[in-house]
Design an enzyme around this catalytic site. Sequence first.
Site, PDB file in Angstrom:
ATOM      1  N   LYS A 244     -13.482  -0.737   5.721  1.00 32.69           N
ATOM      2  CA  LYS A 244     -14.019  -1.635   4.707  1.00 32.69           C
ATOM      3  C   LYS A 244     -15.104  -2.547   5.268  1.00 32.69           C
ATOM      4  CE  LYS A 244     -10.875  -0.294   1.620  1.00 32.69           C
ATOM      5  NZ  LYS A 244     -10.010   0.553   2.425  1.00 32.69           N
TER       6      LYS A 244
ATOM      7  N   TRP B 217       0.863  -1.182   0.000  1.00 34.88           N
ATOM      8  CA  TRP B 217       0.000   0.000   0.000  1.00 34.88           C
ATOM      9  C   TRP B 217       0.895   1.226   0.000  1.00 34.88           C
ATOM     10  CZ3 TRP B 217      -2.102   2.434   4.973  1.00 34.88           C
ATOM     11  CH2 TRP B 217      -3.054   3.423   4.686  1.00 34.88           C
TER      12      TRP B 217
ATOM     13  N   ASP C  43      -0.905  -5.125   9.470  1.00 36.46           N
ATOM     14  CA  ASP C  43      -1.919  -4.165   9.048  1.00 36.46           C
ATOM     15  C   ASP C  43      -3.158  -4.967   8.661  1.00 36.46           C
ATOM     16  OD1 ASP C  43      -3.434  -2.097   8.118  1.00 36.46           O
ATOM     17  OD2 ASP C  43      -2.065  -1.451   6.548  1.00 36.46           O
TER      18      ASP C  43
END
Length: 422
Positions: free
Chosen positions: A266, A146, A228
Amino acid sequence: MPSATLPSVLAGLDPVPLDEIFALNRAFATDPASQKVSLGVGVYRTDDGKPWPLPVVEKAEKQLLDEGSLFRHEYSAIEGDVAFVEQARNLMFGFDRKTESPKEKEAKKRIASVQTVAGTGANHLGALFLKTHMKPKNVWLSNPSWANHLTIWEVAGVSYKTYPYYNAATRSLDFDGMMSALENEGQEGDIVLLHACAHNPTGLDPTKEQWKAIAELCERKKLFPFFDSAYQGFATGSVEDDAWAVRYFFENKPSMEMCVAQSFSKNFGLYGQRVGAFHYVLNVESTGLQEAVFSNLCNLIRGEFSMGPVGGSTIVKKVLTDDNLTSEWHDNLKTMSSRIISMRKALYDELTRLGTPGTWEHIVQQNGMFSYTGLTPGQVQSLKEKYHVYMLKSGRISISGLSKKNVTYVAQAIDDTVRNVS
């Protein structure tokens, strides 16, 4: 006489490139084409291409509104909403929210948890805490990762290295390359950034056996795992499966410390509410340090943003403390994950039907919101200019941008581009 105008103290400041994802989204929004497709931004969309406030979230919002708590706009504690933080920890590590066995009670003493400003804030707080108190020489990021991971660790002032992750030739996980780099170049005390599930941007995750090997290597080399976790429950529809790696490290490597950045953007569809948590896990011999870790995390929070926002965290807390709402949330997760899976298959099937040059099995083998398609930057640019199909230069697409209405168009665009643009 007027005094001479002095140059700005920032006269030597150079601009930095705009974030690619947000720049791409802006370009898409201003594109006047009648037929265009956005495969860039990582947010869930329905088959009609619209946002989907989770039904369970809307139900929780209505209940909270009806309750009309006088304290709904008050300050929370520096560590955040305590009840929310407990539920976030329980969800991440698999603790039972109703009963607490003696084993779980002891296990919780290893974890210092606080609320953060979403997953980005959790990553930032963790980086700042480790930089301040552990003083690592390096953080290892997957190549690719990311994009914001790099920015976060640069801002924290920690040097970074990368370990191989994506094999472009086979469009698969380069597990051997990853392990070799960490084995041969990793130094005691280095941080290793690991995606708990649904790796962003490749969609490629290690198998359970590979996760076990990664845990063994980290323990033996004294590397510090930093997880993460941005897609728990969203990736597969199962919060247990998507937390498997984190829970394995926690339960099977009790002598090893680690931390977890947790996001609810999300899996609850709370993108703009900025709901997250950070968990620091002590080893079994150091539970007496829990309060020291906690207080130092709170000190950093106080100096940066004082406390996390209460709106989104109150919604999450409401859902996770009500059996009926929790059950409905699990159903909502299955709805989102199953649509993503079905769109992966639809794109793969259409490319196969067209006989598009190359191999495309990786699209259905990958996991989560994103797919690393293997398209070149030139092909990506051509797709944008000729077909108004927007994706990152790396060829990463957000599967959520596909629908029954546009997947045939996107596949045909890819087919034409692969045949004509190198």
